[in-house]
Write an enzyme that holds these catalytic residues in place. Sequence first.
Site, PDB file in Angstrom:
ATOM      1  N   ASN A   1      39.157   4.173   0.471  1.00 12.40           N
ATOM      2  CA  ASN A   1      40.538   4.268   0.944  1.00 12.40           C
ATOM      3  C   ASN A   1      40.613   5.446   1.921  1.00 12.40           C
ATOM      4  O   ASN A   1      40.663   6.597   1.503  1.00 12.40           O
ATOM      5  CB  ASN A   1      41.469   4.483  -0.265  1.00 12.40           C
ATOM      6  CG  ASN A   1      42.919   4.691   0.139  1.00 12.40           C
ATOM      7  OD1 ASN A   1      43.281   4.480   1.293  1.00 12.40           O
ATOM      8  ND2 ASN A   1      43.741   5.113  -0.813  1.00 12.40           N
TER       9      ASN A   1
ATOM     10  N   LYS B   1      42.992   6.261   3.826  1.00 11.22           N
ATOM     11  CA  LYS B   1      44.355   6.791   3.992  1.00 11.22           C
ATOM     12  C   LYS B   1      44.669   6.964   5.485  1.00 11.22           C
ATOM     13  O   LYS B   1      44.225   6.136   6.269  1.00 11.22           O
ATOM     14  CB  LYS B   1      44.521   8.085   3.186  1.00 11.22           C
ATOM     15  CG  LYS B   1      44.091   7.887   1.726  1.00 11.22           C
ATOM     16  CD  LYS B   1      44.467   9.002   0.815  1.00 11.22           C
ATOM     17  CE  LYS B   1      43.932   8.683  -0.594  1.00 11.22           C
ATOM     18  NZ  LYS B   1      44.312   9.676  -1.576  1.00 11.22           N
TER      19      LYS B   1
ATOM     20  N   HIS C   1      49.780   2.051  -4.324  1.00  8.14           N
ATOM     21  CA  HIS C   1      49.123   3.359  -4.419  1.00  8.14           C
ATOM     22  C   HIS C   1      50.180   4.428  -4.706  1.00  8.14           C
ATOM     23  O   HIS C   1      51.305   4.344  -4.209  1.00  8.14           O
ATOM     24  CB  HIS C   1      48.385   3.664  -3.111  1.00  8.14           C
ATOM     25  CG  HIS C   1      47.490   4.852  -3.224  1.00  8.14           C
ATOM     26  ND1 HIS C   1      47.967   6.136  -3.154  1.00  8.14           N
ATOM     27  CD2 HIS C   1      46.145   4.950  -3.439  1.00  8.14           C
ATOM     28  CE1 HIS C   1      46.958   6.975  -3.315  1.00  8.14           C
ATOM     29  NE2 HIS C   1      45.841   6.283  -3.490  1.00  8.14           N
TER      30      HIS C   1
ATOM     31  N   GLU D   1      50.661   7.239  -3.562  1.00  4.66           N
ATOM     32  CA  GLU D   1      51.251   7.873  -2.375  1.00  4.66           C
ATOM     33  C   GLU D   1      52.338   6.982  -1.769  1.00  4.66           C
ATOM     34  O   GLU D   1      53.309   7.479  -1.211  1.00  4.66           O
ATOM     35  CB  GLU D   1      50.146   8.194  -1.345  1.00  4.66           C
ATOM     36  CG  GLU D   1      49.323   9.384  -1.800  1.00  4.66           C
ATOM     37  CD  GLU D   1      47.879   9.368  -1.353  1.00  4.66           C
ATOM     38  OE1 GLU D   1      47.528   8.630  -0.427  1.00  4.66           O
ATOM     39  OE2 GLU D   1      47.070  10.102  -1.973  1.00  4.66           O
TER      40      GLU D   1
ATOM     41  N   GLU E   1      44.410   4.954 -11.542  1.00  8.27           N
ATOM     42  CA  GLU E   1      44.352   6.197 -10.776  1.00  8.27           C
ATOM     43  C   GLU E   1      45.357   7.205 -11.329  1.00  8.27           C
ATOM     44  O   GLU E   1      46.521   7.228 -10.903  1.00  8.27           O
ATOM     45  CB  GLU E   1      44.690   5.930  -9.308  1.00  8.27           C
ATOM     46  CG  GLU E   1      43.697   5.048  -8.593  1.00  8.27           C
ATOM     47  CD  GLU E   1      43.606   5.430  -7.113  1.00  8.27           C
ATOM     48  OE1 GLU E   1      42.515   5.764  -6.670  1.00  8.27           O
ATOM     49  OE2 GLU E   1      44.639   5.411  -6.432  1.00  8.27           O
TER      50      GLU E   1
ATOM     51  N   GLY F   1      42.899  13.523  -5.346  1.00  9.02           N
ATOM     52  CA  GLY F   1      42.794  14.587  -4.351  1.00  9.02           C
ATOM     53  C   GLY F   1      42.835  15.995  -4.922  1.00  9.02           C
ATOM     54  O   GLY F   1      43.059  16.955  -4.193  1.00  9.02           O
TER      55      GLY F   1
ATOM     56  N   SER G   1      39.435  11.746  -7.397  1.00 12.08           N
ATOM     57  CA  SER G   1      38.387  12.759  -7.268  1.00 12.08           C
ATOM     58  C   SER G   1      36.984  12.242  -7.610  1.00 12.08           C
ATOM     59  O   SER G   1      36.189  12.958  -8.219  1.00 12.08           O
ATOM     60  CB  SER G   1      38.736  13.993  -8.108  1.00 12.08           C
ATOM     61  OG  SER G   1      39.926  14.583  -7.623  1.00 12.08           O
TER      62      SER G   1
HETATM   63  P1  PGA Z   1      40.669  10.857  -4.013  1.00 15.35           P
HETATM   64  O1  PGA Z   1      41.754   9.703  -3.778  1.00 15.35           O
HETATM   65  O2  PGA Z   1      39.334  10.180  -4.182  1.00 15.35           O
HETATM   66  O3  PGA Z   1      40.740  11.689  -2.775  1.00 15.35           O
HETATM   67  O4  PGA Z   1      41.077  11.597  -5.240  1.00 15.35           O
HETATM   68  C1  PGA Z   1      41.704   8.515  -4.489  1.00 15.35           C
HETATM   69  C2  PGA Z   1      42.827   7.614  -4.050  1.00 15.35           C
HETATM   70  O5  PGA Z   1      43.910   8.113  -3.730  1.00 15.35           O
HETATM   71  O6  PGA Z   1      42.673   6.388  -4.010  1.00 15.35           O
END
Ligand code: PGA
Length: 257
Positions: free
Chosen positions: A8, A10, A99, A101, A171, A177, A217
């Site tokens: 992903n 983003k 997601h 976000e 998640e 993140g 992460s």
């Molecule tokens: P990350 O994000 O690996 O940077 O923690 C995962 C995601 O948001 O799908």
Amino acid sequence: MKPLIVANWKCNPQNLKEAKELFGLVKKGVRNIKNVEIVICPPFVYLPIFWVSDRQKAGFYGRALGSQDCFWEAKGAFTGEVSPKMLKDLGCQYVIVGHSERRRYFAETNEIINKKIKAALRAKLKPIFCIGETKEQKKKGETPTVLKSQIVKGLEKVSKKEMKNIIIAYEPIWAIGTGKPCDVNEAQSMGLLIKKIISKIWSRSLAENLKILYGGSVNSKNASAYLKEAKMAGLLVGGASLDSAEFIEIVKSVSRA
Ligand code: PGA
């Protein structure tokens, strides 16, 4: 079943040159890995470019394109939106829906996510449906209730047949993140909990065959444990998917797992 590793990206990288570079390096690095399915989810604008270059280089094995989001209508006066059908036409096979976000910054509710999932299924895209609890919800012991409500509402009126094309990504929001991944044992129990919920609503066999990914992460050091120990079907990788060497290492470690 091949493990599924979803990148992903983003809202990255910042220009086409860098996007092409990253895509090229990843493709090259995973060329000989045939036992892992890799899905790259770049921003919308890069999708047609990658699809064309992919078709020109026929023979590349085990990689697919996915979108990070989609709209719920097929067409019409909806400024700024992209329909699942358009994505399918560009060569996408997968779409990330719900997601955290999107939920947080774009006020996507479970109801909106449900509409998107159903629209994606109609366009024959496989939805990667994201669920997960916040730190506060976890602290209060609300995780099971939160996950159940996200599943029940997000997958409302999705038939048993359609469910076969659904992938769930667990998640935990506190792990995204932050560099603080979910404990492997905890991820495993969340996977079991999700299967239990699915089993009650649809069927046991469907739950057993359901693909659940872990995201939050993930890096090359912890990746394989989520498959081997937590029994996840794959991973949703954010930050680490922007570093070609690290992402290739993740894929390699999974291929050896
Ligand atoms: P990350 O994000 O690996 O940077 O923690 C995962 C995601 O948001 O799908």
